[in-house]
Design an enzyme around this catalytic site. Structure first.
Site, PDB file in Angstrom:
ATOM      1  N   GLU A   1      64.458  18.327  18.244  1.00 13.36           N
ATOM      2  CA  GLU A   1      63.567  18.831  19.313  1.00 13.36           C
ATOM      3  C   GLU A   1      63.982  20.222  19.789  1.00 13.36           C
ATOM      4  O   GLU A   1      63.908  20.512  20.984  1.00 13.36           O
ATOM      5  CB  GLU A   1      63.541  17.847  20.492  1.00 13.36           C
ATOM      6  CG  GLU A   1      62.887  16.532  20.135  1.00 13.36           C
ATOM      7  CD  GLU A   1      62.710  15.574  21.314  1.00 13.36           C
ATOM      8  OE1 GLU A   1      63.369  15.781  22.347  1.00 13.36           O
ATOM      9  OE2 GLU A   1      61.902  14.635  21.180  1.00 13.36           O
TER      10      GLU A   1
ATOM     11  N   CYS B   1      68.759  13.342  21.235  1.00 17.60           N
ATOM     12  CA  CYS B   1      69.470  14.218  22.176  1.00 17.60           C
ATOM     13  C   CYS B   1      70.980  14.076  22.033  1.00 17.60           C
ATOM     14  O   CYS B   1      71.728  14.984  22.371  1.00 17.60           O
ATOM     15  CB  CYS B   1      69.060  13.884  23.601  1.00 17.60           C
ATOM     16  SG  CYS B   1      67.322  14.149  23.911  1.00 17.60           S
TER      17      CYS B   1
HETATM   18  O1  AHR Z   1      64.347   8.482  21.789  1.00 15.37           O
HETATM   19  C1  AHR Z   1      64.889   8.962  22.979  1.00 15.37           C
HETATM   20  C2  AHR Z   1      64.928  10.475  23.033  1.00 15.37           C
HETATM   21  O2  AHR Z   1      63.627  10.985  23.031  1.00 15.37           O
HETATM   22  C3  AHR Z   1      65.593  11.177  21.895  1.00 15.37           C
HETATM   23  O3  AHR Z   1      66.946  11.315  22.083  1.00 15.37           O
HETATM   24  C4  AHR Z   1      64.955  12.515  21.877  1.00 15.37           C
HETATM   25  O4  AHR Z   1      64.878  13.063  20.585  1.00 15.37           O
HETATM   26  C5  AHR Z   1      63.598  12.286  22.492  1.00 15.37           C
HETATM   27  O5  AHR Z   1      63.344  13.185  23.494  1.00 15.37           O
END
Ligand code: AHR
Length: 672
Positions: free
Chosen positions: A382, A263
């Site tokens: 994602e 994220c």
């Molecule tokens: O690993 C933590 C978070 O989980 C990451 O930032 C994201 O890609 C997923 O939702």
């Protein structure tokens, strides 16, 4: 009728025997040992080479993994930019030494650095009337700086002054008491009438894991400070990585490193996403940014260049995840995404371009004229479900494919259930789930189509109540999942646990593989679990089948590999017992010379603990950690007991070391 003393004793003895038998029966019922047989075909003809890339790591700037973690910079908010571009602003975590009778401290926008204009203005109102220790500011680092006796720390800052400068730079205890190292920087008014860089090295005369950096004076006048840094000289190869945390990662022998998120790459809003161009060049000139997903400021000392350097230092392939014009809450339309595409192309030129090229020359100027070995990129994180993802993705795909035909491009869309509707070399697969579900997912890829792009399990972990902050239960379930991945490594080419790091003072996400504070660290059971797979990259998966009566809680696999340290060949059997009963595991090798396995040199490693929810901690860092022992009775037909709730690995030394390993495309087999 009375009882004699003797008959009473006989009765008591009979009663005792009956009770014992009952207890034993009950015991047998609850803890009955189960039987299982693992048949391993040791012939390489039916074996398959595991991709060199299978097990790696995913490094995200989350939980202060980098800033205040792997990146060894001790000062937090070194340019005073964290309070935002409008001044005067909050200078957290800096604090003022001395009250307003003696000193006024504000931020203004007078910095020499164009991309980060905020500087700190200290108006000192006292001189001989100042408190004896002076007035000024201090920085506590990231929940305390770790200062170690005999080690050296390079302190750099920029200063400007209306009069002569007389500034004491010191490392002290968390309350300002107890000097660990100190020096005085002096200069005339003309020396500091313009911004001047000051560099000094402090050698610590004592150790304190909770120290702070102070800049103090007893000279009346106005002083400006900017870009204050304190770096230990002792970092991995001098590259700025904290040694102990680097070593924990190196021990995993990761084949790749996916970075910098997660994220973190997307941002809650695009304006707060990680953008590589703002993270390269001289550290003083980097603006830093607020990562709005994980809610903390980073000075971006660990920038794009440092991630590439980290990959090289680990001997791991870099996998660069970039923003594709999509954040959690806003998106750039495909018709306007070209600047993002150009940014990605420029980033590739920075990593791989000729040192005379525009961006390659910046890399060279930063100290790495040779190109970095960047061969994988992921278009976003994602984002598959986002409105503009497919449109944006295709723009990135064609531009990168055209400019760098060898680069492997990773899509965010999971191709394991439905075939992708767009071209890609790999697709992301993320899974965060309960322990039972994770364990059952060991077969998740058994029936996935073998045509089309390969799977990249770029984030997996047991989360929630089963995991806590890192339980044995979570690690066992993940071990079962990974054995399934290993067996399906003809279609799954990469896998990485998430997240890798957590600073215990900022737990944004639980659990994590490695926990640390300013001076301590430990691996969670999931960290230790991953070490069982550290020899799997490029090893050979042997064809094996498991027959277990009364239990579907056992998963096992067999690989063979040559140990680079002793150049000897081993067979490694891994078995996860997810159940509460011990299992008598008979291992039977086919197509193996009767005496080719040797007890001497063979060993057993077990990860278990009395309680499924046991975790490690700073106080008990190895409460749940692998225990290694010698292995007896090794042979073509052998038996071992696999304890309840355990992960066991048997390393069996093979006599012959001149095995021919099968090539990746010559001997694929789906029955392993
Ligand atoms: O690993 C933590 C978070 O989980 C990451 O930032 C994201 O890609 C997923 O939702």
């Amino acid at each position: 009728m009375g009882f004699s003393k003797d008959s009473c004793c006989v009765c008591m003895l009979q009663l005792f025997i009956v009770v014992c038998l009952i207890v034993q029966c009950v015991d047998v019922k609850v803890h009955a040992d189960l039987n299982a047989t693992l048949t391993v075909n040791a012939s390489l003809a039916s074996a398959r080479r595991i991709p060199d890339t299978l097990f790696g790591i995913f490094f995200e700037e989350i939980n202060h993994a980098g800033a205040g973690g792997l990146w060894a910079e001790l000062v937090s908010n070194r340019g005073f930019e964290a309070g935002g571009p409008n001044t005067p602003s909050n200078i957290d975590p800096w604090s003022i030494i001395g009250n307003e009778t003696y000193i006024n401290v504000v931020t203004d926008r007078t910095s020499i650095f164009e991309r980060n204009k905020v500087a700190l203005r200290l108006e000192v109102l006292c001189d001989s009337t100042c408190p004896a220790d002076g007035v000024g500011v201090y920085n506590p680092g990231f929940w305390g700086m770790n200062i170690e006796q005999g080690k050296k720390y390079k302190v750099v800052f920029y200063a400007r002054s209306t009069g002569p400068l007389n500034l004491t730079v010191s490392l002290t205890g968390s309350n300002g008491v107890g000097s660990l190292a100190s020096t005085v920087i002096t200069g005339s008014a003309s020396d500091f009438s313009n911004w001047t860089k000051v560099e000094t090295v402090l050698e610590a005369k004592a150790t304190n894991g909770n120290s702070r950096l102070q800049l103090t004076t007893t000279t009346k006048g106005v002083v400006w400070l900017d870009q204050v840094s304190a770096m230990p000289l002792d970092t991995y190869k001098g590259h700025g990585f904290r040694n102990d945390l680097f070593q924990m990662v190196a021990d995993m022998k990761p084949s790749f490193i996916r970075f910098p998120g997660g994220c973190f790459v997307e941002g809650d809003y695009l304006r707060n996403a990680f953008r590589w161009k703002a993270s390269v060049g001289p550290w003083e000139e980097r603006p830093g940014h607020f990562g709005d997903v994980w809610k903390y400021w980073t000075d971006d000392g660990l920038g794009y260049y440092e991630f590439l350097q980290l990959s090289e230092d680990l001997g791991a392939l870099p996998i660069w995840v970039f923003n594709n014009g999509v954040s959690h809450n806003d998106e750039v339309d495909t018709s306007s995404v070209l600047p993002f595409v150009q940014e990605a192309l420029d980033g590739l030129e920075f990593a791989r371009g000729d040192p005379t090229s525009k961006w390659g020359s910046l890399r060279a100027a930063m100290g790495h004229p040779e190109p970095f070995n960047l061969k994988y990129v992921a278009v976003g994180n994602e984002d598959c479900g986002k409105k503009n993802y497919r449109g944006n993705y295709l723009r990135f795909y064609s531009a990168i494919r055209h400019a760098y035909p060898d680069i492997q491009i990773i899509s965010n869309c999971d191709g394991s259930s439905t075939p992708l509707d767009h071209p890609a070399d790999l697709y992301d697969y993320h899974i965060y789930t309960s322990a039972n579900d994770m364990f059952s997912k060991s077969t998740a890829f058994n029936r996935v189509t073998r045509n089309g792009p390969k799977a990249f399990v770029s984030e997996y972990a047991v989360t929630g109540n089963d995991a806590g902050q890192g339980s044995l239960l979570a690690a066992l379930a993940e071990a079962g999942f990974l054995i399934g991945i290993e067996k399906n490594s003809d279609i799954v080419n990469m896998a990485s646990y998430a997240p890798l790091f957590v600073n215990a003072n900022d737990r944004r996400w639980n659990p994590d593989a490695i926990v640390f504070n300013s001076f301590q660290h430990y691996g969670t059971p999931s960290y230790w679990m991953q070490l069982f797979f550290s020899e799997s990259n490029g090893a050979t998966l042997l064809n094996s089948s498991l027959q277990a009566t009364g239990s579907n809680s056992l998963i096992a696999s067999a690989i063979t590999w040559q140990n680079s340290a002793d150049k000897k060949t081993y067979i490694r059997i891994k078995a996860v017992n997810f159940g509460a009963s011990a299992v008598n595991l008979k291992i039977s090798f086919n197509e193996l010379d009767p005496n080719s396995l040797q007890s001497s040199g063979s060993s057993k490693t077990v990860l278990t603990s009395p309680n499924l929810m046991d975790e490690n901690s700073f106080l008990q860092p190895k409460k749940v950690a692998p225990i290694n022992s010698l292995l007896q009775n090794v042979g073509k037909d052998m038996s071992v007991t696999v304890p309840p709730h355990s992960f066991t690995s048997l390393d069996l030394l093979k006599e012959s070391s001149n095995l021919k390993m099968p090539g990746s495309d010559s001997s694929s087999s789906s029955s392993v």
